[in-house]
Scaffold this motif. Structure first.
Motif: not given
Length: 152
Positions: A119-120, A116
């Protein structure tokens, strides 16, 4: 009839042993089960594998190896005294810069971060909210994505 005491050392041993860990690793490399990066450092290759897993999740298993092999091939085509092709330098520089951003912002290498957060970070780079002075990472990421899709 009993065997005299001096003969037990003559009897050959038929014990089987497992190969040493380094021999087993070499066997895995030779068979293609394990890929060792040829043109990228360990951290660069780990970062590339993490990006490949995010961009092309189910198809990314061998993508990092294919890109590294392509970089190695392009480096071999260059003249011995000539600098490496720009493509090679850009990929390596981009991977290093991405890792520096991750370490600066989180204290961890990009490959060590949860998906996560990876991806950010990639999303912030794509929108040019995270930049570096050495390279346009948004353009680099777009080029990587395009070449990765073509490699499959």
């Amino acid at each position: 009839m009993a065997i005299p005491a001096e003969y037990p050392n003559v009897i050959p041993s038929y014990r089987t042993t497992e190969p040493t860990p380094s021999l087993r690793l070499q066997q895995l490399i030779d068979s293609g089960a394990v890929y060792v990066a040829q043109n990228l450092s360990h951290s660069q290759f780990a970062t590339l594998q993490a990006i490949a897993a995010l961009i092309l999740r189910p198809k990314s298993k061998r993508l990092a190896a294919r890109i590294d092999a392509a970089l190695t091939a392009s480096a071999r085509e260059a003249l011995p005294l000539a600098p490496p092709p720009p493509l090679t330098v850009d990929y390596q520089l981009g991977l290093d810069e991405l890792d520096i951003i991750a370490r600066t912002r989180t204290g961890y290498a990009f490959a060590e971060l949860p998906a996560e957060i990876q991806d950010a970070i990639l999303g912030l780079i794509a929108t040019r909210d995270l930049t570096t002075r050495k390279l346009d990472l948004a353009l680099w990421l777009e080029d990587l994505h395009t070449n990765a899709a073509a490699a499959l």
